[in-house]
Design a protein around this motif. Structure first.
Motif, PDB file in Angstrom:
ATOM      1  N   SER A 102       0.853  -1.191   0.000  1.00 30.86           N
ATOM      2  CA  SER A 102       0.000   0.000   0.000  1.00 30.86           C
ATOM      3  C   SER A 102       0.890   1.242   0.000  1.00 30.86           C
ATOM      4  N   GLY A 103       1.462   1.513  -1.154  1.00 25.68           N
ATOM      5  CA  GLY A 103       2.350   2.662  -1.326  1.00 25.68           C
ATOM      6  C   GLY A 103       3.802   2.305  -1.048  1.00 25.68           C
ATOM      7  N   ALA A 104       4.685   3.170  -1.538  1.00 28.71           N
ATOM      8  CA  ALA A 104       6.117   2.969  -1.297  1.00 28.71           C
ATOM      9  C   ALA A 104       6.430   3.105   0.183  1.00 28.71           C
TER      10      ALA A 104
ATOM     11  N   ALA B 224       6.177  -0.095   1.700  1.00 28.27           N
ATOM     12  CA  ALA B 224       7.288  -0.915   1.197  1.00 28.27           C
ATOM     13  C   ALA B 224       8.575  -0.614   1.979  1.00 28.27           C
ATOM     14  N   ILE B 225       8.841   0.668   2.197  1.00 26.36           N
ATOM     15  CA  ILE B 225      10.049   1.068   2.932  1.00 26.36           C
ATOM     16  C   ILE B 225       9.982   0.507   4.354  1.00 26.36           C
ATOM     17  N   SER B 226       8.820   0.654   4.957  1.00 26.29           N
ATOM     18  CA  SER B 226       8.631   0.162   6.322  1.00 26.29           C
ATOM     19  C   SER B 226       8.820  -1.360   6.383  1.00 26.29           C
TER      20      SER B 226
ATOM     21  N   LEU C  43      17.191  13.619   3.578  1.00 25.21           N
ATOM     22  CA  LEU C  43      16.525  12.323   3.447  1.00 25.21           C
ATOM     23  C   LEU C  43      15.014  12.465   3.530  1.00 25.21           C
ATOM     24  N   TYR C  44      14.355  11.552   2.837  1.00 24.37           N
ATOM     25  CA  TYR C  44      12.898  11.519   2.868  1.00 24.37           C
ATOM     26  C   TYR C  44      12.475  11.180   4.303  1.00 24.37           C
ATOM     27  N   ASP C  45      11.466  11.887   4.793  1.00 22.33           N
ATOM     28  CA  ASP C  45      11.292  11.936   6.252  1.00 22.33           C
ATOM     29  C   ASP C  45      10.969  10.629   6.962  1.00 22.33           C
ATOM     30  N   CYS C  46      10.418   9.640   6.276  1.00 24.91           N
ATOM     31  CA  CYS C  46      10.049   8.408   7.007  1.00 24.91           C
ATOM     32  C   CYS C  46      11.243   7.494   7.284  1.00 24.91           C
ATOM     33  N   TYR C  47      12.365   7.681   6.585  1.00 24.03           N
ATOM     34  CA  TYR C  47      13.475   6.718   6.760  1.00 24.03           C
ATOM     35  C   TYR C  47      13.973   6.660   8.208  1.00 24.03           C
ATOM     36  N   LEU C  48      14.179   7.829   8.782  1.00 21.99           N
ATOM     37  CA  LEU C  48      14.818   7.872  10.101  1.00 21.99           C
ATOM     38  C   LEU C  48      13.981   7.207  11.193  1.00 21.99           C
TER      39      LEU C  48
ATOM     40  N   LEU D 100      19.007   4.042  -0.377  1.00 25.27           N
ATOM     41  CA  LEU D 100      19.410   4.895  -1.506  1.00 25.27           C
ATOM     42  C   LEU D 100      18.158   5.405  -2.206  1.00 25.27           C
ATOM     43  N   ASN D 101      17.958   6.708  -2.173  1.00 26.38           N
ATOM     44  CA  ASN D 101      16.810   7.303  -2.856  1.00 26.38           C
ATOM     45  C   ASN D 101      17.298   7.888  -4.183  1.00 26.38           C
ATOM     46  N   ASP D 102      16.939   7.228  -5.269  1.00 24.99           N
ATOM     47  CA  ASP D 102      17.460   7.569  -6.598  1.00 24.99           C
ATOM     48  C   ASP D 102      16.374   7.354  -7.640  1.00 24.99           C
TER      49      ASP D 102
ATOM     50  N   CYS E 232      16.362   0.406  -2.085  1.00 26.17           N
ATOM     51  CA  CYS E 232      16.433   1.414  -3.150  1.00 26.17           C
ATOM     52  C   CYS E 232      15.060   2.031  -3.363  1.00 26.17           C
ATOM     53  N   ASP E 233      14.896   3.246  -2.875  1.00 31.42           N
ATOM     54  CA  ASP E 233      13.642   3.967  -3.039  1.00 31.42           C
ATOM     55  C   ASP E 233      13.704   4.657  -4.395  1.00 31.42           C
ATOM     56  N   GLU E 234      13.015   4.043  -5.379  1.00 36.73           N
ATOM     57  CA  GLU E 234      13.099   4.528  -6.761  1.00 36.73           C
ATOM     58  C   GLU E 234      11.733   5.008  -7.256  1.00 36.73           C
ATOM     59  N   VAL E 235      11.006   5.680  -6.354  1.00 33.91           N
ATOM     60  CA  VAL E 235       9.643   6.081  -6.727  1.00 33.91           C
ATOM     61  C   VAL E 235       9.618   7.039  -7.922  1.00 33.91           C
ATOM     62  N   TYR E 236      10.708   7.767  -8.139  1.00 29.33           N
ATOM     63  CA  TYR E 236      10.734   8.697  -9.290  1.00 29.33           C
ATOM     64  C   TYR E 236      11.473   8.093 -10.484  1.00 29.33           C
ATOM     65  N   GLU E 237      11.480   6.761 -10.574  1.00 27.41           N
ATOM     66  CA  GLU E 237      12.258   6.077 -11.618  1.00 27.41           C
ATOM     67  C   GLU E 237      11.919   6.557 -13.028  1.00 27.41           C
TER      68      GLU E 237
ATOM     69  N   GLY F 272       9.139   0.755  -6.093  1.00 28.09           N
ATOM     70  CA  GLY F 272       8.493   1.689  -7.024  1.00 28.09           C
ATOM     71  C   GLY F 272       7.166   2.154  -6.457  1.00 28.09           C
ATOM     72  N   SER F 273       6.623   3.231  -7.009  1.00 30.90           N
ATOM     73  CA  SER F 273       5.320   3.745  -6.565  1.00 30.90           C
ATOM     74  C   SER F 273       4.457   4.088  -7.762  1.00 30.90           C
ATOM     75  N   ALA F 274       3.291   3.444  -7.831  1.00 24.18           N
ATOM     76  CA  ALA F 274       2.358   3.755  -8.922  1.00 24.18           C
ATOM     77  C   ALA F 274       1.855   5.187  -8.788  1.00 24.18           C
TER      78      ALA F 274
HETATM   79  N1  PMP Z   1       9.809   7.908  -1.210  1.00 26.03           N
HETATM   80  C1  PMP Z   1       9.982   9.149  -1.681  1.00 26.03           C
HETATM   81  C2  PMP Z   1      11.355   9.628  -2.007  1.00 26.03           C
HETATM   82  C3  PMP Z   1       8.893   9.988  -1.859  1.00 26.03           C
HETATM   83  O1  PMP Z   1       9.056  11.225  -2.312  1.00 26.03           O
HETATM   84  C4  PMP Z   1       7.617   9.505  -1.507  1.00 26.03           C
HETATM   85  C5  PMP Z   1       6.454  10.456  -1.565  1.00 26.03           C
HETATM   86  N2  PMP Z   1       5.663  10.286  -2.476  1.00 26.03           N
HETATM   87  C6  PMP Z   1       7.476   8.187  -1.058  1.00 26.03           C
HETATM   88  C7  PMP Z   1       8.603   7.427  -0.900  1.00 26.03           C
HETATM   89  C8  PMP Z   1       6.165   7.601  -0.668  1.00 26.03           C
HETATM   90  O2  PMP Z   1       5.452   7.096  -1.766  1.00 26.03           O
HETATM   91  P1  PMP Z   1       3.981   6.529  -1.602  1.00 26.03           P
HETATM   92  O3  PMP Z   1       3.050   7.679  -1.688  1.00 26.03           O
HETATM   93  O4  PMP Z   1       3.821   5.548  -2.725  1.00 26.03           O
HETATM   94  O5  PMP Z   1       3.890   5.866  -0.268  1.00 26.03           O
END
Ligand code: PMP
Ligand code: GLN
Length: 394
Positions: free
Chosen positions: A94-96, A99-101, A120-125, A165-167, A197-202, A228-230
């Protein structure tokens, strides 16, 4: 009463929500939180609606619908030449964010070291810390945002479990170079570590900077979990559909984390995303070229308003340096104050980049001169925002 968890107790609300709420309250143009103001493909939305009305509305398989897992595997082959087994090497989430979690929860053991790259994207820490990690952070620094080899190497130790790695990178708009990824790959092998590898902007890269997943580098096939993120690929951020690709061994515990976080994701939306992933090349090219034009439009406008704009090679975002504009206006160089001021006085909202840094005594203070603007908006909306900012800046 017993205390609640120390990581979440007293934690401020995410900056994206805070700024969006301020924008809603003040009726300001929201160039803060990253979401498009035009919904993704009509045929995908029709497909989802049709599936909602006459398709299946009960729990789908835990790993995701076979049709979507197959589409994710096909997309990996088509775009990156990666051979992925849809039955064992893909999990739909249910979203990237989920997936990260799931990946952090499944890989980290108490006391493992995890390398994060600031900004860094705020949820990582919080997610890494909640999983028990000891966080080692390094920085990439504007305007080039170069990944310093020495600093990276120094962050690794025998205790390193993984790096995130956010790329392409949010908020830097950086696409990591082959050289940077090759160097990282060597370290991951040397220290027997993994990469999330957080590649949501692939699919959102510009000026010929094609995305090349770390997973496709030598020795990385079984060390990477590729996310990835749809929402980003199809301009449907509210749908919250993500997908993880990784070796069966690595993905197995991740699937177990997923089974106890959300378990599944709405089946109707999954069918529509599978349909979307199979879209022809032109769709993907148009997505990137449309956003590149919007990036250029906003960059010109922001420069004219007196902001220094840092190059963005991918993502939804432009980072700007507010120093000279603040000095001209007699304002303190403080990104958060700046974002609040332009929301209230200019009617334009942005996000302070200091929110993407780790705030504690062990870390260097966050830079305060950078502000992020989102450009995935209609040109008329960008024009209105630019006009308001220019007027305010004078
Ligand atoms: N990672 C990065 C780098 C993002 O910018 C975002 C925000 N959209 C997400 C993850 C989360 O993606 P999602 O909305 O699919 O959970
Ligand atoms: N990824 C979006 C951004 O960077 C925000 C998503 C969210 O608010 N969780 O702006």
């Amino acid at each position: 009463m017993k205390v609640t968890n120390s990581i979440y107790t007293g934690m401020p609300t995410t900056i994206f929500e805070v700024m969006s709420q301020l924008a809603r309250e003040s009726g300001s143009i929201n160039l803060g939180q990253g979401f498009p103001d035009v919904d993704g493909p009509l045929d995908m939305r029709q497909k989802a609606a049709q599936e909602l009305l006459s398709g299946y509305n009960q729990y789908p398989p835990m790993l995701g619908l076979p049709i979507l897992r197959q589409a994710v595997a096909d997309a990996n082959k088509r775009f990156y030449g990666l051979d992925i087994d849809p039955d064992n090497e893909v999990v739909v989430t249910s979203g990237a964010t989920e997936a990260i979690s799931d990946c952090l929860t499944a890989l980290i053991e108490e006391g493992d070291e995890v390398i994060l790259i600031e900004p860094l994207y705020d949820c990582y820490l919080p997610l890494a810390k909640r999983a028990g990690a000891i966080v080692k952070s390094i920085r990439i620094v504007p305007p080039k945002w170069h990944l310093d080899h020495k600093a990276l190497e120094e962050a690794f130790s025998d205790k390193t479990k993984l790096i995130v790695l956010n790329d392409p990178h949010n908020p830097a708009g950086k696409v990591y170079s082959d050289d940077e990824k090759t160097f990282l790959a060597r370290l991951l092998q040397k220290y027997d570590a993994y990469a999330i590898c957080d590649e949501v902007y692939e699919h959102i890269t510009f000026d010929g900077h094609a995305h090349k997943p770390l997973m496709s580098f030598d020795g990385m096939r079984d060390r990477c979990l590729r996310i990835g993120s749809a929402g980003k690929t199809f301009s449907l951020t509210g749908w919250k559909i993500g997908y993880i690709t990784g070796s069966a061994t690595l993905l197995d515990p991740v699937a177990k984390a997923h089974q106890f976080s959300t378990f599944t994701t709405p089946p109707n939306l999954q069918v529509a995303i599978a349909h979307g992933l199979n879209k022809e090349e032109a769709y993907y090219q148009d997505l990137a070229s449309d956003l590149q034009a919007k990036r250029d439009h906003l960059a010109t406008g922001l420069r004219n308003a007196g902001l220094e704009v840092i190059d963005s090679q991918g993502s939804y975002f432009l980072t700007t340096d507010i120093t000279s504009l603040c000095e001209n206006k007699g304002l303190p160089v403080d990104d958060e104050a700046f974002c609040r001021t332009i929301t209230a006085q200019a009617g334009v909202t942005a996000v302070p980049v200091s929110a993407f840094y780790i705030e504690d005594q062990e870390h260097l203070p966050a830079p305060k001169q950078f502000v992020r603007f989102c450009f995935c908006k209609q040109i008329s909306v960008l024009d209105e925002a630019i006009g308001r900012l220019a007027k305010w800046a004078q």
